[in-house]
Structure formats: C-alpha cells, structure tokens
Design a protein around this motif. Structure first.
Motif, PDB file in Angstrom:
ATOM      1  N   PHE A 180       8.619  16.018  -1.780  1.00  0.00           N
ATOM      2  CA  PHE A 180       9.415  15.457  -0.683  1.00  0.00           C
ATOM      3  C   PHE A 180      10.796  16.095  -0.557  1.00  0.00           C
ATOM      4  CE2 PHE A 180       7.046  12.184   1.544  1.00  0.00           C
ATOM      5  CZ  PHE A 180       5.848  12.333   0.861  1.00  0.00           C
ATOM      6  N   LEU A 181      10.858  17.381  -0.917  1.00  0.00           N
ATOM      7  CA  LEU A 181      12.102  18.130  -0.731  1.00  0.00           C
ATOM      8  C   LEU A 181      11.876  19.306   0.222  1.00  0.00           C
ATOM      9  CD1 LEU A 181      14.014  18.338  -4.146  1.00  0.00           C
ATOM     10  CD2 LEU A 181      14.552  16.959  -2.133  1.00  0.00           C
ATOM     11  N   SER A 182      10.870  19.204   1.098  1.00  0.00           N
ATOM     12  CA  SER A 182      10.643  20.290   2.062  1.00  0.00           C
ATOM     13  C   SER A 182      11.407  20.007   3.349  1.00  0.00           C
ATOM     14  CB  SER A 182       9.159  20.423   2.397  1.00  0.00           C
ATOM     15  OG  SER A 182       8.437  20.679   1.231  1.00  0.00           O
ATOM     16  N   ASN A 224       9.605   3.685   0.365  1.00  0.00           N
ATOM     17  CA  ASN A 224       9.617   4.495   1.591  1.00  0.00           C
ATOM     18  C   ASN A 224      11.026   4.967   1.935  1.00  0.00           C
ATOM     19  OD1 ASN A 224       6.907   4.524   1.949  1.00  0.00           O
ATOM     20  ND2 ASN A 224       6.860   3.359   3.850  1.00  0.00           N
ATOM     21  N   ARG A 226       8.215  24.302   9.984  1.00  0.00           N
ATOM     22  CA  ARG A 226       7.718  23.815   8.687  1.00  0.00           C
ATOM     23  C   ARG A 226       7.753  24.893   7.607  1.00  0.00           C
ATOM     24  NH1 ARG A 226       7.940  18.312   8.899  1.00  0.00           N
ATOM     25  NH2 ARG A 226       7.012  17.542  10.804  1.00  0.00           N
ATOM     26  N   LEU A 237      -0.609   4.516   0.129  1.00  0.00           N
ATOM     27  CA  LEU A 237      -1.385   5.707   0.501  1.00  0.00           C
ATOM     28  C   LEU A 237      -0.661   6.539   1.554  1.00  0.00           C
ATOM     29  CD1 LEU A 237      -2.808   5.427   3.558  1.00  0.00           C
ATOM     30  CD2 LEU A 237      -4.267   3.843   2.363  1.00  0.00           C
ATOM     31  N   ARG A 238      -0.979   7.838   1.550  1.00  0.00           N
ATOM     32  CA  ARG A 238      -0.472   8.742   2.593  1.00  0.00           C
ATOM     33  C   ARG A 238      -1.628   9.103   3.502  1.00  0.00           C
ATOM     34  NH1 ARG A 238       0.921  13.171  -1.574  1.00  0.00           N
ATOM     35  NH2 ARG A 238      -0.890  12.097  -2.394  1.00  0.00           N
ATOM     36  N   GLU A 239      -1.377   9.205   4.768  1.00  0.00           N
ATOM     37  CA  GLU A 239      -2.421   9.666   5.670  1.00  0.00           C
ATOM     38  C   GLU A 239      -2.750  11.115   5.314  1.00  0.00           C
ATOM     39  OE1 GLU A 239      -1.628   8.727   9.795  1.00  0.00           O
ATOM     40  OE2 GLU A 239      -0.903   6.750   9.212  1.00  0.00           O
ATOM     41  N   LYS A 299       8.032  -1.896  -1.740  1.00  0.00           N
ATOM     42  CA  LYS A 299       7.463  -1.066  -0.652  1.00  0.00           C
ATOM     43  C   LYS A 299       8.566  -0.483   0.240  1.00  0.00           C
ATOM     44  CE  LYS A 299       4.791   0.946   2.099  1.00  0.00           C
ATOM     45  NZ  LYS A 299       4.104   2.155   1.729  1.00  0.00           N
ATOM     46  N   ASP A 356       9.844   1.725   8.799  1.00  0.00           N
ATOM     47  CA  ASP A 356      10.137   0.981   7.570  1.00  0.00           C
ATOM     48  C   ASP A 356      11.608   1.086   7.173  1.00  0.00           C
ATOM     49  OD1 ASP A 356       7.546   0.163   7.515  1.00  0.00           O
ATOM     50  OD2 ASP A 356       6.894   1.574   5.970  1.00  0.00           O
ATOM     51  N   GLY A 366       8.191  12.031  10.519  1.00  0.00           N
ATOM     52  CA  GLY A 366       7.668  11.179  11.587  1.00  0.00           C
ATOM     53  C   GLY A 366       6.642  10.246  11.003  1.00  0.00           C
ATOM     54  N   PHE A 412       1.708  14.250  13.106  1.00  0.00           N
ATOM     55  CA  PHE A 412       3.001  14.119  12.414  1.00  0.00           C
ATOM     56  C   PHE A 412       2.991  14.788  11.055  1.00  0.00           C
ATOM     57  CE2 PHE A 412       2.964  10.953   8.937  1.00  0.00           C
ATOM     58  CZ  PHE A 412       1.693  10.429   9.065  1.00  0.00           C
ATOM     59  N   LYS A 413       1.797  15.125  10.554  1.00  0.00           N
ATOM     60  CA  LYS A 413       1.636  15.868   9.306  1.00  0.00           C
ATOM     61  C   LYS A 413       0.226  16.434   9.307  1.00  0.00           C
ATOM     62  CE  LYS A 413       0.593  13.659   5.513  1.00  0.00           C
ATOM     63  NZ  LYS A 413       0.592  12.762   4.347  1.00  0.00           N
ATOM     64  N   ILE A 421      13.754  13.516   1.872  1.00  0.00           N
ATOM     65  CA  ILE A 421      13.521  14.469   2.979  1.00  0.00           C
ATOM     66  C   ILE A 421      14.835  14.738   3.711  1.00  0.00           C
ATOM     67  CG2 ILE A 421      12.250  14.922   5.119  1.00  0.00           C
ATOM     68  CD1 ILE A 421      10.080  12.963   4.045  1.00  0.00           C
ATOM     69  N   CYS A 438       5.220   5.137   9.684  1.00  0.00           N
ATOM     70  CA  CYS A 438       5.825   4.305   8.632  1.00  0.00           C
ATOM     71  C   CYS A 438       7.288   4.578   8.304  1.00  0.00           C
ATOM     72  CB  CYS A 438       4.956   4.363   7.395  1.00  0.00           C
ATOM     73  SG  CYS A 438       3.384   3.532   7.736  1.00  0.00           S
ATOM     74  N   GLU A 462       0.847  -1.196   0.000  1.00  0.00           N
ATOM     75  CA  GLU A 462       0.000   0.000   0.000  1.00  0.00           C
ATOM     76  C   GLU A 462       0.882   1.245   0.000  1.00  0.00           C
ATOM     77  OE1 GLU A 462      -3.402   0.449  -0.249  1.00  0.00           O
ATOM     78  OE2 GLU A 462      -2.491   2.424  -0.528  1.00  0.00           O
TER      79      GLU A 462
HETATM   80  C1  UGA Z   1       4.279   7.770   3.767  1.00  0.00           C
HETATM   81  C2  UGA Z   1       4.418   7.650   2.241  1.00  0.00           C
HETATM   82  O1  UGA Z   1       4.338   8.947   1.656  1.00  0.00           O
HETATM   83  C3  UGA Z   1       3.312   6.761   1.661  1.00  0.00           C
HETATM   84  O2  UGA Z   1       3.502   6.592   0.258  1.00  0.00           O
HETATM   85  C4  UGA Z   1       3.374   5.400   2.355  1.00  0.00           C
HETATM   86  O3  UGA Z   1       2.317   4.571   1.894  1.00  0.00           O
HETATM   87  C5  UGA Z   1       3.259   5.588   3.857  1.00  0.00           C
HETATM   88  O4  UGA Z   1       4.305   6.467   4.333  1.00  0.00           O
HETATM   89  C6  UGA Z   1       3.414   4.294   4.578  1.00  0.00           C
HETATM   90  O5  UGA Z   1       4.071   3.401   4.127  1.00  0.00           O
HETATM   91  O6  UGA Z   1       2.810   4.236   5.639  1.00  0.00           O
HETATM   92  P1  UGA Z   1       2.716   9.166   5.420  1.00  0.00           P
HETATM   93  O7  UGA Z   1       3.639   8.664   6.484  1.00  0.00           O
HETATM   94  O8  UGA Z   1       1.260   9.046   5.622  1.00  0.00           O
HETATM   95  O9  UGA Z   1       3.033   8.411   4.034  1.00  0.00           O
HETATM   96  O10 UGA Z   1       2.987  10.709   5.176  1.00  0.00           O
HETATM   97  P2  UGA Z   1       4.029  11.555   4.291  1.00  0.00           P
HETATM   98  O11 UGA Z   1       3.277  12.583   3.554  1.00  0.00           O
HETATM   99  O12 UGA Z   1       4.924  10.699   3.498  1.00  0.00           O
HETATM  100  O13 UGA Z   1       4.886  12.283   5.423  1.00  0.00           O
HETATM  101  C7  UGA Z   1       5.744  11.553   6.280  1.00  0.00           C
HETATM  102  C8  UGA Z   1       6.572  12.497   7.112  1.00  0.00           C
HETATM  103  O14 UGA Z   1       7.523  13.172   6.295  1.00  0.00           O
HETATM  104  C9  UGA Z   1       5.761  13.602   7.809  1.00  0.00           C
HETATM  105  O15 UGA Z   1       6.255  13.772   9.124  1.00  0.00           O
HETATM  106  C10 UGA Z   1       6.041  14.839   6.985  1.00  0.00           C
HETATM  107  O16 UGA Z   1       5.960  16.017   7.725  1.00  0.00           O
HETATM  108  C11 UGA Z   1       7.474  14.569   6.533  1.00  0.00           C
HETATM  109  N1  UGA Z   1       7.837  15.266   5.278  1.00  0.00           N
HETATM  110  C12 UGA Z   1       7.243  14.946   4.113  1.00  0.00           C
HETATM  111  C13 UGA Z   1       8.834  16.235   5.318  1.00  0.00           C
HETATM  112  O17 UGA Z   1       9.407  16.537   6.388  1.00  0.00           O
HETATM  113  N2  UGA Z   1       9.192  16.835   4.150  1.00  0.00           N
HETATM  114  C14 UGA Z   1       8.617  16.538   2.963  1.00  0.00           C
HETATM  115  O18 UGA Z   1       9.016  17.131   1.934  1.00  0.00           O
HETATM  116  C15 UGA Z   1       7.617  15.571   2.941  1.00  0.00           C
END
Ligand code: UGA
Ligand code: NAD
Length: 434
Positions: free
Chosen positions: A253-255, A212, A413, A153-155, A208, A268, A261, A323-324, A219, A264, A151
């Motif tokens: 994903f370059l922020s 990840n 952020r 998906l992103r939360e 998978k 992972d 956090g 966490f987001k 990041i 996952c 899977e």
């Molecule tokens: C992430 C992956 O994006 C999904 O594809 C995957 O399915 C999922 O893990 C999983 O395997 O559970 P998720 O953890 O829901 O999804 O959220 P993300 O949007 O990926 O963010 C993860 C963390 O990275 C957050 O804490 C967010 O703040 C941080 N982040 C994200 C950054 O610090 N910078 C970025 O540019 C993007």
C-alpha cells in the motif's frame, strides 16, 4: 451449521460461498430477484476470480440462493448481515439497509437462540442499534446476540482473502455468541491456523474503520511522496522502495498513482471522519488523507493538459476503467472522473478494460468502447493507464507507437519503466518519476 447471509454483493456472496465450501449449510438472500435468478443458475453477478467455480461446486448441495428471507431466518443459527452501507451526501454512513435487514430478521425470529452478525462495515455502536431494532420489531419472544465480524477482503482476491485471512475479528459481548462464531470459523482455525481476535463489539466495529483509514493513509503518504519527488527531481519508486524496506513500515500500500477508489476507502474514511466529529475529536488528519487523494487525480489531469494544451477535438485512449485490477467494479473508479473531465474539455475518448466495460457503458454513451487495447490506442494523441491490469504490462509498445497519432503515455499506475518507454520514442509521464 445452518447459516443465512443477507445481501449477496461482493462480501455476502464471497462469505456465503466460502462458508458453504467449508462445509456449512448456507442460504444467501438478496432482494434483487435478477441477481438471485442468475445465482440459482450458477452465474456470478460480479467478476471475481474463482467465485463462479465455487458457486457451481456447492450449489444445490450446501449452498442456496433465495429472495424470500423468512425460511432462512427461521432455520438458521447464525445470520450474517452483508448489505451495502453507502455514504450520505455529508459522508455519514447511511444505515437504512442495515435497519431494514434488522427489521426483516426480527419479523421471522422464533424462540430458538440466534446470532445476528454485522459483517457490513458500520460506525461504532451500530450493533447496539441493530439489537434495539430487532427487540422492537420481533413478533415472538426471542433469544439472540448481535456480533460484529468485520470483513477485510479485497476485491480481485476476495476468495483467497476469505479462505486465508490475516486475522478474523469477532466482536462479542456474550460467551454463547462467541462459541457459535468460533464454530462458524472452526474449519479455518483448524486447517489454516487463522488468527482469531475476540474483542468487544464496539472495538470490532472500530477495528474495521481504523484498518481502512490506515491503509488509505499509507496510499496518501505514497502520493504525497510522489508529489514531493516530482517537485524535487527525485524518484518516488526508489524512495518508497527504500522506506518500505524498514520492516516496521513494509512495502504494501505504498504505490503512488491516481488515487484510491472503490466502494470502501472513500466512504469508510468519510464515515470515520463523521464518527470523530460526533465524538468531538479533531478530524483534520483524515481530511488531509482525502485531500491528498483528490490532488493525486488533479495532478494527473494537469499533466495531460500541460502536455496536450488544447484538449478539444483530441483523441485520447484510456486503458483500465475498474478501480483496481481483477474486478469489474467501477464504484469511485478514478478513471470515471478522468473521463468526465476530459469529455467536458471536448476530448474524444476511446476506452478498453478487460472486465469493467459493461458497467461503464451504463454511465457513458458518448465514448467509444474498444475490443482490445490497440483499438483504444489507434490514432490517439495520448494513451492513459488508469488501472494496472497485467494485460497492459505486456503490451506490444512498438505496435502502440506505430498506431498512435502522437506517442504520448500518461502512466497513472507506473506500470512501465520510464527509460525503456522513452528509448522507444514515447513521451512518457509516470507518477512521482523523474
Ligand atoms: C480495501 C481493503 O484493502 C480491504 O482490506 C477492505 O476489506 C476493503 O477495502 C473494504 O473494506 O471494502 P479494496 O477496496 O477491494 O479493499 O481494494 P484495495 O486493494 O485496497 O485498493 C483500493 C484502492 O487503493 C484502489 O483504487 C487501488 O488502486 C488503490 N491503491 C492500493 C493504491 O493507489 N496504491 C496502493 O499501494 C494500493
Ligand atoms: P454490494 O452493494 O455489492 O452488495 C450489497 C447487496 O445487499 C446487494 O446485492 C443488495 O441487493 C443487497 N441487499 C441490500 N439490502 C438487502 C435486504 N434488506 N435484503 C436482501 N438483500 C439486500 O455491497 P458489498 O460491496 O458487498 O459491501 C457490503 C458491505 O460490506 C458494505 O458495508 C461494505 O463497506 C462492506 N465491505 C465491502 C468490501 C468489498 O470489497 N466490496 C470489503 C469489506 C467490507
């Protein structure tokens, strides 16, 4: 198709609800009776945009929630395992819930052919273990295949990601299982032209962990660039924006921030590191990604200490606990460690989050929970942004400045423009910004 989902967390619930909405007959099983009782009333146990509407739309038509697994296994052609796979203290994936689900499925298998789908994130070669477990515990002669269907998906955008996936990965080693899985996803393949990658079971499992780890690497690269920019007097947002314009790199994903956090990425990449160790492959690359992530949070705390000097007795407001944004999930949320550290140093903490406060209340009883961001900023000597909820981007900063004791913002952020905020009279510190 008749489908059973074992585990109704973020993944199981989203998968079950979406497959029901696509026309399948779905029963979702969870061994948590409270969760099931709420779901039976159409109440979602998690905050996820759009999920409750889809539950209500499909409930008691082609979507059901149950605690008892037996009828679901007996009646279903495809059974998805969506249980949690938490980390052990050494980082290895703890597969006890997977094993338990496999044993329970085995007990109620009958002579009808079934496809058992690993949707939980698991290390490579787990499907083989699931197959062995089912064979060992099945009480009847069974016909089944174990498939890996990771899977992605992103939360916060789980429904959208499930109904409009970038790709659907199906790891199968038999044609019969492949046909069944293509039938499951037929509505998405036909309506959304979703790309399907049919691969081996082992490849699917590795895709998978690989995806990840790659996203977490991006990041950490952004956070390394932020550190570099702070030391060299450059602006990380300018640098990363221009780097991302290269189509081979892209902007997602370059922020930079206070680190990744969630339930996952941290677990992972730790599990993938263990896989490398078991396979005898050097894992220092993955360790570096983890180390930069740890430093992102540490650097943020150093900046606060440097500015405020003594934290003991000082009032600090924190905006954002999840966490987001767009989730109430606080698993491995950077804000939690920041609260812990500031509390240990004697700071008085006031917090606000649009959705995650109920979950945080279970962890900390000695901080103040506020009904809005302004109450969290009231009389504060510093205001911290830990999650980039849209609500915070549109704050009335003039009002915030008036009600704070000293107008100091630590923006973990990068939601504000440094110049604008400084022109209003704030002391402002972002991530990687001059
Ligand atoms: C992430 C992956 O994006 C999904 O594809 C995957 O399915 C999922 O893990 C999983 O395997 O559970 P998720 O953890 O829901 O999804 O959220 P993300 O949007 O990926 O963010 C993860 C963390 O990275 C957050 O804490 C967010 O703040 C941080 N982040 C994200 C950054 O610090 N910078 C970025 O540019 C993007
Ligand atoms: P979760 O903790 O939110 O939910 C797991 C659910 O499974 C819980 O409700 C638990 O009660 C239930 N459960 C456990 N064992 C059971 C059993 N034997 N019978 C019935 N119910 C059982 O977990 P999650 O966040 O949905 O993650 C599940 C898996 O999917 C993990 O492997 C995770 O890494 C992976 N994943 C998660 C996400 C995400 O965004 N959360 C995205 C992609 C993949």
């Amino acid at each position: 198709m008749k489908i059973a989902i074992i585990g109704t967390g973020y993944v199981g619930l989203t998968t079950g609800v979406c497959l029901a909405d696509l026309g399948h007959q779905v029963v979702c099983i969870d061994h948590n009776p409270d969760k099931v009782a709420r779901l039976k009333q159409g109440i979602s146990p998690i905050f996820e945009p759009g999920i409750e509407d889809l539950i209500k739309k499909n409930l008691n038509k082609n979507l059901a929630f149950e605690v008892e697994i037996a009828p679901a296994v007996k009646n279903s052609e495809v059974i998805f395992i969506c249980v949690n796979t938490p980390p052990k203290p050494n980082g290895q994936a703890d597969l006890k819930y997977i094993e338990k689900a496999a044993r329970e499925i085995a007990q109620f298998m009958n002579s009808d052919y079934k496809v058992i789908v690993d949707k939980s994130t698991v290390p490579v070669r787990t499907a083989e273990k699931v197959k062995e477990t089912i064979m060992a515990y099945a009480t009847e002669k069974t016909k089944f295949d174990v498939v890996s269907n990771p899977e992605f998906l992103r939360e916060g955008s789980a429904i959208k990601d499930t109904l409009n996936p970038d790709r659907i990965v199906i790891g199968v080693d038999s044609d019969q299982a492949k046909e069944k899985m293509l039938e499951v996803y037929k509505p998405l393949i036909e309506k959304e032209n979703s790309i399907v990658k049919i691969v081996s079971v082992r490849s699917a499992e590795l895709i998978k962990h690989g995806a990840n780890t790659f996203l977490a690497t991006k990041i950490s690269f952004a956070n390394l660039m932020a550190e570099t920019c702070e030391a060299a007097g450059a602006d990380a947002l300018e640098v990363l924006e221009a780097i991302g314009l290269d189509k081979r790199i892209g902007h997602q994903f370059l922020s930079p921030g206070i680190g990744f956090g969630g339930s996952c990425f941290p677990k992972d990449i730790a599990a993938y590191k263990k896989t490398l160790e078991i396979l005898g492959i050097d894992y220092s690359f993955v360790s570096a990604v983890e180390e930069i992530n740890r430093r992102a949070q540490e650097n943020f705390l150093h900046k606060i200490e440097k500015e405020l000097w003594v934290l003991d007795g000082k009032q600090i407001g924190i905006l954002g606990l999840a966490f987001k944004p767009n989730t109430d999930d606080i698993r491995n949320a950077p804000a939690l460690k920041i609260i812990e550290k500031l509390k240990n140093d004697g700071a008085k903490i006031k917090v606000y989050d649009p959705q995650a406060m109920a979950n945080v209340k279970k962890l900390f009883s000695d901080i103040e929970y506020c009904d809005n961001p302004y109450l969290a900023a009231q009389d504060a000597e510093a205001l911290l942004i830990c999650t980039e909820w849209d609500e915070f981007k549109n704050l009335d900063l003039a009002k915030i400045k008036k009600i704070m004791l000293t107008p100091v913002i630590f923006d973990g952020r990068n939601i504000f423009n440094p110049q604008t905020v400084r022109d209003m009279g704030f002391k402002y510190s972002g991530i990687g910004r001059p």
